[in-house]
Design a protein around this motif. Structure first.
Motif, mmCIF file in Angstrom:
data_model
loop_
_atom_site.group_PDB
_atom_site.id
_atom_site.type_symbol
_atom_site.label_atom_id
_atom_site.label_comp_id
_atom_site.label_asym_id
_atom_site.label_seq_id
_atom_site.Cartn_x
_atom_site.Cartn_y
_atom_site.Cartn_z
ATOM 1 N N UNK A 34 35.265 33.164 40.487
ATOM 2 C CA UNK A 34 36.599 33.770 40.609
ATOM 3 C C UNK A 34 36.627 34.636 41.868
ATOM 4 N N UNK A 35 37.668 34.452 42.656
ATOM 5 C CA UNK A 35 37.892 35.293 43.838
ATOM 6 C C UNK A 35 39.073 36.207 43.544
ATOM 7 N N UNK A 36 38.813 37.505 43.411
ATOM 8 C CA UNK A 36 39.862 38.470 43.115
ATOM 9 C C UNK A 36 39.677 39.100 41.754
ATOM 10 N N UNK A 37 40.110 40.348 41.635
ATOM 11 C CA UNK A 37 40.039 41.053 40.350
ATOM 12 C C UNK A 37 41.144 42.093 40.299
ATOM 13 N N UNK A 38 42.341 41.690 40.722
ATOM 14 C CA UNK A 38 43.480 42.601 40.711
ATOM 15 C C UNK A 38 44.118 42.701 39.334
ATOM 16 N N UNK A 39 45.236 43.403 39.285
ATOM 17 C CA UNK A 39 45.905 43.673 38.004
ATOM 18 C C UNK A 39 46.313 42.374 37.302
ATOM 19 N N UNK A 40 46.943 41.460 38.033
ATOM 20 C CA UNK A 40 47.385 40.202 37.433
ATOM 21 C C UNK A 40 46.200 39.407 36.878
ATOM 22 N N UNK A 41 45.137 39.333 37.656
ATOM 23 C CA UNK A 41 43.957 38.581 37.222
ATOM 24 C C UNK A 41 43.359 39.178 35.953
ATOM 25 N N UNK A 42 43.213 40.490 35.919
ATOM 26 C CA UNK A 42 42.587 41.145 34.763
ATOM 27 C C UNK A 42 43.456 41.046 33.518
ATOM 28 N N UNK A 43 44.772 41.090 33.697
ATOM 29 C CA UNK A 43 45.677 41.089 32.552
ATOM 30 C C UNK A 43 45.958 39.686 32.017
#
Length: 345
Positions: free
Chosen positions: A28-37
């Protein structure tokens, strides 16, 4: 006897769920709010073997590795050079998606890319070329295509003549990015998915001020005309998201991509509306609606909104199971033609 049959059914169901788990490696590339939620919870639910997480923030990478127990890196090359990784999720800053997607495809790894995958039709054509050369699976994160209610509406519309539609999409102010490519891509893509390619017959666009903008459009599809309002002049806590489709059979009403209602067309005799002669209540039928009182997957908002469907589809394709992506780069061409025309205004 009844208890024995119930117990046997439950055991069979349990074994099927365990046997259907995906064995392929993912990153996975990215760990922003949308990704985490919205994305990581589904990956966890599906028990996907997540081998690497790539983010640019070193301090954040340390925290994620300590709390999640997944190898975390700040270099995408760690993912691209790992032969065990067959599928890569990319959900980073929109302006970085094209470059990241190009690297993943060039490494011949299957790609799940969040919206927008790129910024214009030229970049989309390049990504399509790279995907074809690599011979890998691609799922663009247009979750509305995977929503059960949207899927049901699409099937219903294939059995009747569509006369017109009204789409209203309104959220709060959006000063941090481009609302056309970041936000309006979702409703416009859904309209192309339901009604086919479209041409903008009329467009009225207000000048953006402090993240507030409204675009009114008349879209013409093959045999269908639609009236669309796209706006950031409303509220994030009470967004407007509805689609009303008028057909020969009656009216279909889709609300926030979860609830689908059907109102039959009033009957006529010799051209005379019977509702004028025999007034009565208007019939209405709920075709699809989640039940918040029953805590099962089908009533979870991640499922009803289509997030689960898009992630599961990608996982199954990468794992070698049967399935079909509803959102390849080629599928995105009609909506990008619209986005290009709107961005040029």
């Amino acid at each position: 006897m009844k208890e024995m049959l119930i117990g046997r059914y439950r055991r069979i169901r349990s074994y099927r769920e365990l046997e259907s788990q995906i064995k392929a490696g993912f990153a996975f590339v990215g760990a922003g709010h949308h990704s985490r939620q919205n994305l990581y919870p589904i990956i966890d639910y599906l028990h996907l073997p997540l081998m690497h997480i790539c983010i640019t923030d070193k301090a954040k990478a340390v925290l994620i590795q300590e709390s999640w127990g997944v190898h975390t890196t700040t270099s995408i090359e760690d993912i691209l050079s790992d032969p065990q990784v067959r599928g890569v999720f990319v959900s980073a800053r929109p302006e970085s998606h094209f470059a990241l997607a190009s690297k993943v495809l060039s490494a011949r790894k299957s790609l799940f890319i969040e919206k927008p995958p790129c910024m214009n039709s030229g970049e989309l054509a390049e990504l399509s070329r790279l995907a074809a050369e690599a011979g890998v699976h691609v799922v663009v994160g247009m979750q509305r295509r995977y929503s059960p209610s949207v899927g049901m509406l699409r099937k219903k519309l294939q059995d009747t003549n569509v006369l017109s539609y009204h789409m209203r999409y309104g959220v709060g102010a959006y000063p941090e990015g481009n609302p056309v490519t970041d936000l309006y891509i979702h409703p416009l893509d859904m309209l192309c998915y339901l009604f086919g390619e479209a041409q903008a017959e009329y467009v009225s666009k207000t000048s953006p001020e402090n993240g507030v903008q409204t675009i009114s459009i008349v879209l013409k599809h093959k045999g269908v005309v639609g009236f669309v309002e796209l706006s950031t002049a409303y509220s994030w806590t009470a967004p407007k998201d509805s689609l009303q489709v008028n057909t020969l059979k009656g009216e279909y009403i889709l609300s926030v991509n979860e609830s689908l209602e059907f109102v039959p067309r009033p009957k006529t005799i010799l051209g005379i509306p019977m509702e004028k002669l025999l007034a009565g209540p208007v019939a209405s039928y709920k075709l699809c609606s989640p039940s918040p009182d029953i805590p099962v997957l089908a009533n979870n908002q991640l499922y009803t909104q289509g997030f689960y469907g898009e992630v599961e589809t990608f996982a199954r394709l990468v794992g070698g199971a049967k399935g079909k992506s509803l959102s390849t780069f080629d599928d995105m061409k009609p909506v990008y033609s619209l986005l290009d025309s709107l961005s040029a205004l």
